[in-house]
Scaffold this motif. Structure first.
Motif, PDB file in Angstrom:
ATOM      1  N   GLY A 114       0.715  -1.080  -0.029  1.00 44.83           N
ATOM      2  CA  GLY A 114       0.031  -0.087   0.013  1.00 44.83           C
ATOM      3  C   GLY A 114       1.024   1.137  -0.121  1.00 44.83           C
ATOM      4  O   GLY A 114       1.888   1.578  -0.820  1.00 44.83           O
ATOM      5  N   GLY A 115       0.625   1.945   0.924  1.00 44.58           N
ATOM      6  CA  GLY A 115       1.513   3.323   0.997  1.00 44.58           C
ATOM      7  C   GLY A 115       2.776   3.253   1.995  1.00 44.58           C
ATOM      8  O   GLY A 115       3.279   4.422   2.505  1.00 44.58           O
ATOM      9  N   SER A 116       3.189   2.162   2.126  1.00 44.62           N
ATOM     10  CA  SER A 116       4.374   1.967   3.116  1.00 44.62           C
ATOM     11  C   SER A 116       5.259   0.936   2.332  1.00 44.62           C
ATOM     12  O   SER A 116       5.140   0.159   1.746  1.00 44.62           O
ATOM     13  CB  SER A 116       3.794   1.163   4.350  1.00 44.62           C
ATOM     14  OG  SER A 116       5.018   0.950   5.045  1.00 44.62           O
ATOM     15  N   ILE A 117       6.554   1.366   2.382  1.00 46.17           N
ATOM     16  CA  ILE A 117       7.949   0.635   1.754  1.00 46.17           C
ATOM     17  C   ILE A 117       8.809   0.580   3.046  1.00 46.17           C
ATOM     18  O   ILE A 117       9.047   1.178   3.861  1.00 46.17           O
ATOM     19  CB  ILE A 117       8.695   1.430   0.618  1.00 46.17           C
ATOM     20  CG1 ILE A 117       7.507   1.211  -0.420  1.00 46.17           C
ATOM     21  CG2 ILE A 117      10.079   0.711   0.427  1.00 46.17           C
ATOM     22  CD1 ILE A 117       8.162   2.035  -1.656  1.00 46.17           C
ATOM     23  N   THR A 118       9.337  -0.860   3.219  1.00 42.89           N
ATOM     24  CA  THR A 118       9.914  -1.345   4.393  1.00 42.89           C
ATOM     25  C   THR A 118      11.579  -1.597   3.776  1.00 42.89           C
ATOM     26  O   THR A 118      11.655  -2.434   3.024  1.00 42.89           O
ATOM     27  CB  THR A 118       9.553  -2.394   5.156  1.00 42.89           C
ATOM     28  OG1 THR A 118       8.000  -1.898   5.643  1.00 42.89           O
ATOM     29  CG2 THR A 118      10.442  -2.693   6.410  1.00 42.89           C
ATOM     30  N   LEU A 119      12.536  -1.194   4.406  1.00 40.64           N
ATOM     31  CA  LEU A 119      13.906  -1.514   3.956  1.00 40.64           C
ATOM     32  C   LEU A 119      14.658  -2.103   5.305  1.00 40.64           C
ATOM     33  O   LEU A 119      14.358  -1.613   6.350  1.00 40.64           O
ATOM     34  CB  LEU A 119      14.736  -0.369   3.706  1.00 40.64           C
ATOM     35  CG  LEU A 119      14.188   0.523   2.374  1.00 40.64           C
ATOM     36  CD1 LEU A 119      15.387   1.608   1.950  1.00 40.64           C
ATOM     37  CD2 LEU A 119      13.968  -0.285   1.338  1.00 40.64           C
ATOM     38  N   SER A 120      15.611  -2.904   5.254  1.00 38.24           N
ATOM     39  CA  SER A 120      16.158  -3.428   6.454  1.00 38.24           C
ATOM     40  C   SER A 120      17.779  -3.592   6.324  1.00 38.24           C
ATOM     41  O   SER A 120      18.334  -3.501   4.756  1.00 38.24           O
ATOM     42  CB  SER A 120      15.768  -4.952   6.688  1.00 38.24           C
ATOM     43  OG  SER A 120      16.103  -5.805   5.625  1.00 38.24           O
ATOM     44  N   SER A 121      18.491  -3.201   7.143  1.00 38.90           N
ATOM     45  CA  SER A 121      19.847  -3.282   7.133  1.00 38.90           C
ATOM     46  C   SER A 121      20.580  -4.481   6.438  1.00 38.90           C
ATOM     47  O   SER A 121      20.153  -5.476   6.381  1.00 38.90           O
ATOM     48  CB  SER A 121      20.679  -3.098   8.552  1.00 38.90           C
ATOM     49  OG  SER A 121      22.028  -2.865   8.485  1.00 38.90           O
ATOM     50  N   ASN A 122      21.566  -3.964   5.326  1.00 37.78           N
ATOM     51  CA  ASN A 122      22.170  -5.049   4.589  1.00 37.78           C
ATOM     52  C   ASN A 122      23.328  -5.670   5.233  1.00 37.78           C
ATOM     53  O   ASN A 122      24.230  -4.837   5.476  1.00 37.78           O
ATOM     54  CB  ASN A 122      22.773  -4.325   3.310  1.00 37.78           C
ATOM     55  CG  ASN A 122      23.492  -5.250   2.695  1.00 37.78           C
ATOM     56  OD1 ASN A 122      23.499  -6.458   2.743  1.00 37.78           O
ATOM     57  ND2 ASN A 122      23.953  -4.742   1.500  1.00 37.78           N
TER      58      ASN A 122
END
Length: 539
Positions: A228-236
């Motif tokens: 939806g209106g949210s994008i999540t990234l996580s530490s590489n």
């Protein structure tokens, strides 16, 4: 004294790599950071988009050969540790960083660099027309289907850690251009398996590839999800450099300024960009941190000379004279926003103090319209809805005031509102019936060519502008070495563009971010090169 934080000077450099992750080396970064964005990204393949929100996210996931110094704006080592040029600036050899992998585990090496460059060079015409914005042509002038016109010649893997890029002619801004998000390195394997050049997916009405919904780079954050209106990234976990404090980034879209501000006040987000004039004072009164960026964008009223009446210079001059830039800036832009009479900002070489400006003169505008034989021809005026850009904080309000000013001198303006998320950018930069439109250009690197080249270096669907002399001068200036002759050439170019009025520059806007008390340091950058490993949070 109210606690307003202003960073209009030099952006604060981030922490040194050796200090950033102290105490968390084994576990990795663990903080969660939530950032409010003004709109959804148009896609996460930076080679095929050009909007601020897409780049904000891809800058965390992907890296280019060359980075940007936060203090000087000059090119710095990133995936390339050093470089040298030869053949009078037609050949650049890069030494690549060792032991770097893409987030899918594949190696980053010279072959992957050439794979990316050759992909961009060989974008077919159909793909370029379908994409919302491809940067390669604006920088290198042409793709493989017009190879004789292109500045890009080829890429050669000399060794796994050594790559050479050849140009057909000298290009002074080449290293600066490589700092653009559009030239970040993607995993060739991911590009292939996710059919990156086939836009057969859809996101909010935008045609995108499967890769644009799941980018893979070498950056400090890996893409997790887009819901939806949210994008999540996580530490590489395998990132080669400083991992910072933040383990998870959430980008959440709030497309109205008031809802973004309220989300910050309610503690739902840790910061947001594009603070508007209407919210600025409210944030100050609530004691929120506000960081202002140095101006490095231009907001303008575009005109399309494919519309017959706009081919008449007197009509275009009348439109410029109808505009009261002072009122527009005072009402809709943050304090200290400067009036613009050209498209190159004052901080860049080539800015022309004497560029011609017709000024605000409604009476003269009416005279010019009469002399031009204007008889009330309709001018479709496109403007975006439900979006805030760094160069255009409240488009609907700016449109209403400009429309009022144009109508006051006798112009027949027909409003054409278009949702930003429904292809506004593509509609006004492609051939069409748009007579007038609101837009801006956010500078991405410190060279005047970054402003005048993409906008006025060739005939485009945005302006229908035809001036072979200016096109030729821009092509020549980009190859001149830095110095007096190059500066003088850009000053001449600015004056010629101003005299023929293909568009009306209105302001060099100051943009601002609002941050919660949890944030100790944020890497504000005039070119928006803001990677969140440099964000410092309270313990």
């Amino acid at each position: 004294m109210l606690p307003l934080v202003s960073c209009t000077g030099v952006p604060t450099p981030g922490p040194a790599p050796s200090t950033a992750s102290a105490g968390t080396t084994d576990a990795g970064p663990s903080a969660v950071f939530t950032f409010g964005t003004a709109s959804q990204p148009l896609g996460l393949d930076p080679a095929l988009v050009s909007d601020v929100e897409s780049y904000r996210i891809t800058r965390q996931v992907m890296e280019g050969l060359v980075g940007v110094d936060q203090t000087t704006g000059q090119p710095t080592p990133l995936l390339a540790t050093e470089w040298q040029n030869s053949d009078e600036g037609r050949s650049y050899t890069f030494k690549l960083r060792d032991k770097v992998t893409f987030q899918d585990g594949t190696p980053f090496d010279a072959a992957s660099v050439c794979s990316n460059f050759n992909r961009w060079f060989n974008f077919p015409e159909a793909l370029r027309q379908q994409a919302t914005g491809s940067t390669f042509k604006g920088v290198f002038k042409a793709h493989a289907d017009q190879a004789a016109l292109s500045i890009y010649k080829g890429c050669t893997a000399l060794a796994p850690d050594n790559v050479r890029i050849d140009l057909t002619q000298p290009f002074t801004g080449f290293l600066q251009a490589l700092t653009l998000p559009a030239f970040a390195m993607s995993s060739p394997q991911a590009l292939a398996t996710q059919n990156a050049d086939v836009l057969d997916q859809s996101r909010d009405g935008q045609a995108v590839s499967a890769y644009a919904l799941h980018p893979v780079g070498t950056g400090p954050y890996s893409f997790d999800s887009w819901d939806g209106g949210s994008i999540t990234l996580s530490s590489n976990k395998n990132y080669w450099g400083d991992k910072g404090q933040i383990g998870t980034i959430q980008f959440v879209t709030y497309d109205h300024p008031q809802t973004r501000m309220q989300a910050l006040l309610d503690g739902k987000i840790d910061g947001y960009d594009t603070v508007t004039v209407g919210n600025f004072d409210q944030l100050v009164k609530r004691g929120q941190q506000i960081i202002q960026r140095d101006p490095f964008s231009v907001m303008y009223l575009g005109m399309n000379q494919e519309i017959p009446i706009l081919q008449n210079l007197k009509v275009r001059q009348a439109i410029e004279m109808a505009l009261d830039k002072d009122t527009l800036i005072r009402r809709f832009f943050i304090d200290n926003t400067a009036q613009a009479s050209q498209f190159v900002p004052p901080k860049l070489s080539g800015f022309n103090n004497n560029a011609p400006s017709l000024g605000h003169n409604p009476a003269k505008a009416k005279e010019l319209l009469a002399e031009a034989g204007y008889r009330g021809e309709e001018l479709k005026f496109y403007y975006p809805l439900n979006v805030t850009r760094p160069y255009l904080p409240t488009p609907e309000k700016v449109y209403a005031e400009i429309s009022r000013q144009l109508t006051a001198v006798g112009l027949n303006v027909k409003p054409v509102p278009v949702e930003w998320s429904e292809g506004y950018l593509q509609k006004v930069t492609s051939p069409g019936d748009h007579a007038l439109h609101l837009l801006g250009w956010n500078g991405s690197y410190s060279d005047p060519d970054n402003f005048v080249g993409p906008l006025f270096g060739e005939n485009t669907g945005e302006f229908g502008y035809q001036d072979p002399q200016v096109f030729s001068k821009i092509a020549r200036a980009r190859g001149l070495p830095d110095g007096k002759e190059r500066t003088g050439e850009y000053q001449t170019i600015n004056a010629q563009i101003a005299a023929t009025v293909p568009a009306v520059p209105i302001a060099f806007p100051i943009s601002a971010l609002a941050l919660s008390d949890r944030v100790l340091k944020y890497p504000a950058s005039p070119v928006l090169n803001e990677v969140f490993t440099k964000v410092e949070l309270k313990p």
